[in-house]
Design a protein around this motif. Structure first.
Motif, mmCIF file in Angstrom:
data_model
loop_
_atom_site.group_PDB
_atom_site.id
_atom_site.type_symbol
_atom_site.label_atom_id
_atom_site.label_comp_id
_atom_site.label_asym_id
_atom_site.label_seq_id
_atom_site.Cartn_x
_atom_site.Cartn_y
_atom_site.Cartn_z
ATOM 1 N N TYR A 131 -13.727 44.624 12.886
ATOM 2 C CA TYR A 131 -13.371 45.556 13.846
ATOM 3 C C TYR A 131 -11.956 45.170 14.375
ATOM 4 C CZ TYR A 131 -14.268 48.640 17.548
ATOM 5 O OH TYR A 131 -14.100 49.686 18.643
ATOM 6 N N ILE A 132 -11.161 46.300 14.466
ATOM 7 C CA ILE A 132 -9.947 46.089 15.286
ATOM 8 C C ILE A 132 -9.582 46.520 16.813
ATOM 9 C CG2 ILE A 132 -7.407 46.493 14.895
ATOM 10 C CD1 ILE A 132 -8.034 46.775 11.758
ATOM 11 N N TYR A 133 -9.304 45.519 17.484
ATOM 12 C CA TYR A 133 -8.997 45.875 19.005
ATOM 13 C C TYR A 133 -7.493 46.023 18.938
ATOM 14 C CZ TYR A 133 -13.941 44.362 19.582
ATOM 15 O OH TYR A 133 -15.144 43.964 19.443
ATOM 16 N N GLU A 134 -7.034 47.299 19.648
ATOM 17 C CA GLU A 134 -5.734 47.272 19.700
ATOM 18 C C GLU A 134 -5.219 46.860 20.974
ATOM 19 O OE1 GLU A 134 -3.639 48.766 17.488
ATOM 20 O OE2 GLU A 134 -5.147 49.514 16.079
ATOM 21 N N LEU A 135 -4.223 45.803 21.113
ATOM 22 C CA LEU A 135 -4.006 45.118 22.246
ATOM 23 C C LEU A 135 -2.932 46.016 23.133
ATOM 24 C CD1 LEU A 135 -2.999 41.514 21.452
ATOM 25 C CD2 LEU A 135 -5.192 42.454 22.626
ATOM 26 N N PRO A 136 -2.302 47.040 22.991
ATOM 27 C CA PRO A 136 -1.857 48.035 23.805
ATOM 28 C C PRO A 136 -2.832 48.503 24.725
ATOM 29 C CG PRO A 136 -0.894 48.403 21.568
ATOM 30 C CD PRO A 136 -1.744 47.526 21.413
ATOM 31 N N ASP A 137 -4.161 48.547 24.271
ATOM 32 C CA ASP A 137 -5.141 49.172 25.038
ATOM 33 C C ASP A 137 -5.408 48.449 26.255
ATOM 34 O OD1 ASP A 137 -5.550 51.361 23.261
ATOM 35 O OD2 ASP A 137 -7.371 50.213 22.430
ATOM 36 N N TYR A 138 -4.834 47.015 26.341
ATOM 37 C CA TYR A 138 -5.146 46.052 27.426
ATOM 38 C C TYR A 138 -3.804 45.762 28.119
ATOM 39 C CZ TYR A 138 -9.537 45.754 24.742
ATOM 40 O OH TYR A 138 -10.817 45.835 23.965
ATOM 41 N N PHE A 139 -2.799 45.628 27.369
ATOM 42 C CA PHE A 139 -1.495 45.274 27.952
ATOM 43 C C PHE A 139 -0.421 46.251 27.942
ATOM 44 C CE2 PHE A 139 -3.434 40.900 26.149
ATOM 45 C CZ PHE A 139 -3.897 40.503 27.269
ATOM 46 N N ASP A 140 0.190 46.277 29.036
ATOM 47 C CA ASP A 140 1.199 47.427 29.012
ATOM 48 C C ASP A 140 2.711 46.894 28.766
ATOM 49 O OD1 ASP A 140 2.448 49.755 29.241
ATOM 50 O OD2 ASP A 140 2.523 49.743 31.412
ATOM 51 N N ASP A 141 3.067 46.412 27.602
ATOM 52 C CA ASP A 141 4.374 45.699 27.339
ATOM 53 C C ASP A 141 4.633 46.162 26.102
ATOM 54 O OD1 ASP A 141 5.996 43.586 26.328
ATOM 55 O OD2 ASP A 141 6.087 43.129 28.644
ATOM 56 N N GLU A 142 5.913 46.347 25.747
ATOM 57 C CA GLU A 142 6.205 46.773 24.429
ATOM 58 C C GLU A 142 5.976 45.708 23.333
ATOM 59 O OE1 GLU A 142 10.909 46.259 24.235
ATOM 60 O OE2 GLU A 142 10.361 47.933 24.963
ATOM 61 N N PHE A 143 6.134 44.451 23.719
ATOM 62 C CA PHE A 143 5.442 43.461 22.631
ATOM 63 C C PHE A 143 4.361 43.612 21.927
ATOM 64 C CE2 PHE A 143 3.439 39.354 22.158
ATOM 65 C CZ PHE A 143 4.117 38.847 20.970
ATOM 66 N N PHE A 144 3.402 44.201 22.616
ATOM 67 C CA PHE A 144 2.079 44.346 22.212
ATOM 68 C C PHE A 144 1.940 45.617 21.374
ATOM 69 C CE2 PHE A 144 1.381 41.637 25.992
ATOM 70 C CZ PHE A 144 0.870 40.435 25.234
ATOM 71 N N GLU A 145 3.054 46.483 21.204
ATOM 72 C CA GLU A 145 2.723 47.624 20.546
ATOM 73 C C GLU A 145 1.787 47.523 19.203
ATOM 74 O OE1 GLU A 145 6.284 50.543 19.574
ATOM 75 O OE2 GLU A 145 6.406 49.998 21.950
ATOM 76 N N THR A 146 2.355 46.638 18.511
ATOM 77 C CA THR A 146 1.594 46.852 17.132
ATOM 78 C C THR A 146 0.634 45.435 16.966
ATOM 79 O OG1 THR A 146 3.226 45.326 16.362
ATOM 80 C CG2 THR A 146 3.446 47.514 16.058
ATOM 81 N N LYS A 147 0.107 44.996 18.172
ATOM 82 C CA LYS A 147 -0.470 43.788 18.128
ATOM 83 C C LYS A 147 -2.011 44.034 18.392
ATOM 84 C CE LYS A 147 2.901 40.621 18.366
ATOM 85 N NZ LYS A 147 3.964 41.304 17.555
ATOM 86 N N LYS A 148 -2.703 43.419 17.498
ATOM 87 C CA LYS A 148 -4.192 43.429 17.647
ATOM 88 C C LYS A 148 -5.153 42.111 17.440
ATOM 89 C CE LYS A 148 -3.213 47.195 14.025
ATOM 90 N NZ LYS A 148 -1.743 46.947 14.266
ATOM 91 N N VAL A 149 -6.400 42.333 18.001
ATOM 92 C CA VAL A 149 -7.255 41.161 17.664
ATOM 93 C C VAL A 149 -8.138 41.808 16.539
ATOM 94 C CG1 VAL A 149 -9.126 39.838 18.618
ATOM 95 C CG2 VAL A 149 -7.292 40.548 20.236
ATOM 96 N N VAL A 150 -8.234 40.960 15.427
ATOM 97 C CA VAL A 150 -9.249 41.569 14.554
ATOM 98 C C VAL A 150 -10.444 40.438 14.440
ATOM 99 C CG1 VAL A 150 -9.447 41.602 11.873
ATOM 100 C CG2 VAL A 150 -7.054 41.891 12.936
ATOM 101 N N HIS A 151 -11.519 40.910 14.538
ATOM 102 C CA HIS A 151 -12.798 40.468 14.762
ATOM 103 C C HIS A 151 -13.371 40.730 13.229
ATOM 104 C CE1 HIS A 151 -17.319 40.530 15.880
ATOM 105 N NE2 HIS A 151 -17.042 39.128 15.470
ATOM 106 N N LEU A 152 -13.875 39.648 12.671
ATOM 107 C CA LEU A 152 -14.695 39.660 11.467
ATOM 108 C C LEU A 152 -15.790 38.614 11.307
ATOM 109 C CD1 LEU A 152 -14.975 39.918 8.409
ATOM 110 C CD2 LEU A 152 -13.529 38.249 7.684
ATOM 111 N N PRO A 153 -17.000 39.384 11.762
ATOM 112 C CA PRO A 153 -18.306 38.639 11.658
ATOM 113 C C PRO A 153 -18.348 37.898 10.503
ATOM 114 C CG PRO A 153 -18.524 41.058 12.529
ATOM 115 C CD PRO A 153 -17.079 40.688 11.769
ATOM 116 N N LEU A 154 -19.077 36.594 10.382
ATOM 117 C CA LEU A 154 -19.403 35.976 9.351
ATOM 118 C C LEU A 154 -20.671 35.287 9.573
ATOM 119 C CD1 LEU A 154 -16.086 34.180 8.888
ATOM 120 C CD2 LEU A 154 -16.861 35.813 7.333
#
Length: 197
Positions: free
Chosen positions: A174-197
């Protein structure tokens, strides 16, 4: 807040001796390292205690480098146990010094490789240490089976860019897009990837 405030001076001082953060990034420490690390806290709140589990939630930070994402998360979640590991000894030296200066009682460190770590963890966190298939092969046997959080136990990986090809072998991510949480251009393409194991 005091511990977060100390990070700037601590890393500036250590970085002048041992380069753990790129020179151009040290001025952007809070956005590019601290806030980026806390992207994981936007996805999950680590529980303070777990049933039949003395010591509560356990999180391993693989390839922690200068202590990211582990140290900011350990400040944010003082009742969660963090184990920070890196294969480069001088980086662990810096992490140990920062942990000591901040008096973080919930952090242990290890110089070595993830495959050699003993024990099981609720989550394994990291910041783009390698591609996901290799990372999974290092860590898949380190995840605790019983899951007590709002998301399943597994990997929480900070990564940027197009991950389509890399994540093809893992349809459950599941991919969480960090621009949904942080308003800074650095985060434009940044993500948290959650892989259940």
């Amino acid at each position: 807040m005091e511990q977060f405030a100390q990070l700037g001076d601590l890393y500036a001082e250590w970085n002048s001796q041992i380069n753990v953060i790129s020179r151009k990034d040290i001025d952007q420490l809070y956005t590019r390292h601290v806030l980026h690390s806390l992207g994981i806290a936007c996805v999950v709140r680590f529980r303070e205690s777990l049933p039949n589990t003395p010591g509560g939630t356990r999180v391993m930070d693989v390839g922690t480098g200068g202590g990211f994402p582990g140290i900011p998360l350990a400040i944010m979640f003082p009742k969660t146990n963090f184990h920070l590991i890196d294969a480069i000894g001088k980086k662990i030296k810096v992490v140990d010094a920062v942990v000591e200066a901040l008096q973080l009682k919930n952090v242990t460190t290890q110089h070595g490789r993830a495959e050699k770590v003993k024990g099981k963890f609720d989550f394994i966190v990291s910041r783009a240490v390698t591609n996901m298939p290799d990372f999974v092969s290092w860590t898949r046997n380190k995840i605790r089976k019983d899951s007590y959080h709002e998301i399943e136990n597994g990997i929480l990986y900070l990564k940027g860019g197009d991950l389509t090809e890399e994540l093809k072998p893992f349809p459950d991510t599941y991919i969480y897009e960090l621009p949904d949480y942080f308003d800074d251009e650095f985060f434009e393409t940044k993500k948290v990837v959650h892989l259940p194991l």
